[in-house]
Scaffold this active site. Structure first.
Site, short mmCIF file in Angstrom:
data_model
loop_
_atom_site.label_atom_id
_atom_site.label_comp_id
_atom_site.label_asym_id
_atom_site.label_seq_id
_atom_site.Cartn_x
_atom_site.Cartn_y
_atom_site.Cartn_z
N GLU A 83 0.83 -1.21 0.00
CA GLU A 83 0.00 0.00 0.00
C GLU A 83 0.86 1.26 0.00
O GLU A 83 1.71 1.43 0.89
CB GLU A 83 -0.91 -0.03 1.24
CG GLU A 83 -1.97 1.04 1.24
CD GLU A 83 -2.89 0.97 2.47
OE1 GLU A 83 -2.99 -0.11 3.09
OE2 GLU A 83 -3.47 2.01 2.80
N LYS A 266 -7.12 -0.90 11.64
CA LYS A 266 -6.52 -1.27 10.35
C LYS A 266 -5.31 -0.38 10.10
O LYS A 266 -4.27 -0.84 9.64
CB LYS A 266 -7.55 -1.13 9.23
CG LYS A 266 -7.11 -1.71 7.89
CD LYS A 266 -6.25 -0.79 7.05
CE LYS A 266 -5.83 -1.44 5.74
NZ LYS A 266 -4.92 -0.59 4.96
N ASP A 282 4.44 -14.73 11.33
CA ASP A 282 3.09 -15.12 10.94
C ASP A 282 2.12 -13.97 11.21
O ASP A 282 1.69 -13.76 12.35
CB ASP A 282 2.71 -16.37 11.76
CG ASP A 282 1.36 -16.95 11.37
OD1 ASP A 282 0.53 -16.22 10.81
OD2 ASP A 282 1.15 -18.15 11.65
N HIS A 389 -12.94 24.32 7.49
CA HIS A 389 -12.51 25.73 7.44
C HIS A 389 -12.61 26.26 6.02
O HIS A 389 -13.06 27.37 5.79
CB HIS A 389 -11.04 25.83 7.87
CG HIS A 389 -10.88 25.88 9.34
ND1 HIS A 389 -9.85 26.54 9.96
CD2 HIS A 389 -11.62 25.34 10.33
CE1 HIS A 389 -9.98 26.40 11.27
NE2 HIS A 389 -11.03 25.67 11.51
P1 NAD Z 1 9.43 -24.00 15.74
O1 NAD Z 1 8.58 -25.21 15.59
O2 NAD Z 1 10.50 -23.81 14.74
O3 NAD Z 1 10.02 -24.02 17.23
C1 NAD Z 1 11.05 -23.18 17.65
C2 NAD Z 1 12.35 -23.99 17.75
O4 NAD Z 1 13.41 -23.09 17.97
C3 NAD Z 1 12.33 -24.97 18.91
O5 NAD Z 1 12.88 -26.18 18.50
C4 NAD Z 1 13.23 -24.31 19.94
O6 NAD Z 1 13.85 -25.22 20.81
C5 NAD Z 1 14.23 -23.59 19.03
N1 NAD Z 1 14.94 -22.42 19.60
C6 NAD Z 1 16.21 -22.08 19.30
N2 NAD Z 1 16.57 -20.96 19.97
C7 NAD Z 1 15.49 -20.57 20.67
C8 NAD Z 1 15.23 -19.48 21.53
N3 NAD Z 1 16.15 -18.54 21.79
N4 NAD Z 1 13.99 -19.36 22.05
C9 NAD Z 1 13.03 -20.27 21.77
N5 NAD Z 1 13.21 -21.35 20.99
C10 NAD Z 1 14.45 -21.51 20.44
O7 NAD Z 1 8.55 -22.69 15.70
P2 NAD Z 1 7.38 -22.18 16.64
O8 NAD Z 1 7.78 -20.81 17.04
O9 NAD Z 1 7.04 -23.16 17.71
O10 NAD Z 1 6.13 -22.10 15.64
C11 NAD Z 1 6.03 -21.03 14.73
C12 NAD Z 1 5.38 -21.53 13.44
O11 NAD Z 1 4.13 -22.17 13.72
C13 NAD Z 1 5.09 -20.39 12.50
O12 NAD Z 1 5.60 -20.71 11.23
C14 NAD Z 1 3.55 -20.35 12.47
O13 NAD Z 1 3.10 -19.88 11.22
C15 NAD Z 1 3.19 -21.77 12.71
N6 NAD Z 1 1.84 -22.09 13.22
C16 NAD Z 1 0.97 -21.16 13.66
C17 NAD Z 1 -0.28 -21.55 14.15
C18 NAD Z 1 -1.20 -20.49 14.68
O14 NAD Z 1 -0.81 -19.35 14.87
N7 NAD Z 1 -2.46 -20.81 14.97
C19 NAD Z 1 -0.61 -22.88 14.19
C20 NAD Z 1 0.32 -23.83 13.75
C21 NAD Z 1 1.55 -23.44 13.27
#
Ligand code: NAD
Length: 445
Positions: A83, A266, A282, A389
């Site tokens: 946008e 928005k 996300d 105005h």
């Molecule tokens: P992920 O599965 O990659 O988990 C994070 C990993 O990073 C873990 O293995 C953790 O041990 C590691 N890690 C390394 N350094 C870290 C640190 N400093 N702090 C924390 N963890 C560390 O990712 P996630 O964050 O569990 O999930 C995010 C994904 O899930 C996104 O892609 C999202 O789109 C998706 N998702 C979203 C939904 C929703 O929002 N409803 C549902 C399902 C999946």
């Protein structure tokens, strides 16, 4: 060169010159910048690993918001958005906020909510009591399912039981609050929900239902505030005080009317989404959390509000209050995990920002949201007031040009529409209306 987000005249130089400047000012590698930003940074082969049925990729503009200062630290903030004017609006409002000392922000611990639904529960209060009596055991089970996270200082922190609906629904939901450190946490929290669900169902004497995170992560909120001196808000036609009145009025409108609140929100999500996308996060999760939070009182409300600070006395002199903006929303952003480390442009964004934690990233994203919101309400308040105005002014110009009676309104409307509120334009309009009416009389109309 020390890190700075101030680049006067940035919009006037070429794309390549901008890259060179940002690379120098932020320490982001210029070759990496070129690789990550030429053609969107993602080739079809890599994209094929992200999602299904890939045919190619789809690029969006990648810009940077300038002048952003949060808690005394400068950030060059990447924004991916289609946008026009969103990036410019964020930069210009951040400059106004800078005049008041920059944004102040604070963030909660990165606690995500894991929901475990249990159905067929005949005695909800007994089930809740039994689950709470086994809280330590359940949290331990949860931690075992996320060993890597626990090793990094995160893990399950607390548990709550909520009874849903009426007794005949026979439904309870258990919330487990998980500290996800620098991850967004969806996968981590979903894994935990699945690992503890059977034991919880056993304790509740019920049946396992859904096991998934809640995107209303209201224990992971970020709060941003800013103060803007009246003097920097003034326009050619309006004093800073009048602009503050207009912005407070715009805020009240949003607070009282969900139709306005939706558009108000928005406008601030323009900034938050753009930073969320640029950092590989996300944005649907952030959007879902934001709007659910906005409706938490049973009435959809603005996520930010604007007020005038009370006037105060300083060294015996009355000092007018500044404009104060506040924004609060849940923000599940990560700097690790998901796909964000795989996308070259997302990696570049994080490097350019120089954020240390996911919480710091959330504070910057929220600050940009508040900047976009300020820009929007200021433009609305000033244009709206100006138009009012100008309409009044146009009538007096019409009279000065010689219009009388019903002609005054018609001439005023014509010169407002032509955006030429001058004596000459009013005289031309009078001549035009006069010749049109002569023509109509001559033809017998
Ligand atoms: P992920 O599965 O990659 O988990 C994070 C990993 O990073 C873990 O293995 C953790 O041990 C590691 N890690 C390394 N350094 C870290 C640190 N400093 N702090 C924390 N963890 C560390 O990712 P996630 O964050 O569990 O999930 C995010 C994904 O899930 C996104 O892609 C999202 O789109 C998706 N998702 C979203 C939904 C929703 O929002 N409803 C549902 C399902 C999946």
């Amino acid at each position: 060169m020390t890190y700075t987000s101030r680049f006067p005249g940035f919009y006037k130089i070429s794309v390549l010159e901008r890259r060179a400047l940002v690379s120098e000012a932020t320490g982001a590698d210029s070759d990496e910048m070129e690789r990550a930003l030429e053609g969107g940074g993602l080739d079809a082969e890599t994209a094929d690993k992200f999602v299904e049925n890939v045919l190619g990729t789809y690029s969006l503009p990648y810009g940077v918001a300038l002048n952003v200062r949060v808690n005394g630290k400068d950030y060059v903030v990447p924004m991916v958005v289609e946008e026009p004017s969103v990036v410019a609006a964020a930069s210009s409002a951040a400059k106004l906020v800078r005049a008041g000392g920059g944004f102040r922000a604070e963030v909660d611990s990165p606690l995500m909510t894991s929901q475990i639904q249990i159905t067929g529960v005949t005695n909800a209060s007994a089930a809740a009591g039994n689950i709470l009596a086994h809280k330590a055991e359940i949290l331990h089970l949860a931690d075992r399912a996320a060993g890597g996270l626990v090793a990094r200082g995160g893990g399950a922190r607390d548990l709550e039981v909520r009874v849903l609906g009426v007794p005949s629904d026979r439904m309870i939901v258990v919330h487990i609050y998980v500290d996800c450190r620098d991850a967004m946490g969806a996968n981590l929290v979903n894994g935990i929900a699945e690992a503890v669900a059977d034991r919880i169902a056993e304790l509740a004497n019920g049946v396992v239902g859904l096991r998934i995170l809640s995107n209303l992560c209201d224990r992971r909120c970020v709060r941003v505030a800013c103060k803007v001196p009246a003097a920097v808000l003034a326009t050619d036609d309006l004093s800073g005080e009048q602009v503050i009145d207009g912005i407070v009025n715009a805020s009240r409108f949003a607070e009282l009317d969900p139709y306005r609140a939706a558009t108000h929100n928005k406008g601030l999500m323009n900034g938050i989404d753009a930073v969320t996308i640029a950092t590989g996060n996300d944005w649907r999760a952030v959007e879902a959390g934001a709007h659910a939070f906005a409706a938490r009182g049973g009435h959809y409300a603005p996520l930010s509000t604007w007020r005038r600070e009370p006037a105060r006395r300083e060294n015996g002199v009355n000092v007018d209050g500044m404009l104060i903006g506040r924004l609060e929303l849940p923000m599940a952003l990560g700097t690790v995990g998901g796909t964000l480390r795989v996308h070259p442009a997302a990696r570049l964004s994080l490097r350019m920002l120089g954020v240390e934690t996911a919480g710091e990233l959330a504070q910057v994203a929220a600050a940009v949201g508040l900047a976009n919101n300020l820009s929007a309400v200021r433009a609305l308040a000033t244009d709206g007031i100006q138009r009012g105005h100008m309409a009044l002014h146009a009538r007096s110009v019409a009279v000065a040009a010689g219009a009388g009676g019903a002609m005054v309104e018609r001439v005023a409307r014509m010169i407002v529409e032509a955006r030429d509120i001058t004596l000459e334009a009013a005289k031309r309009a009078i001549d035009l209306l006069a010749s049109a009416s002569e023509g109509a009389t001559a033809s017998g109309d």
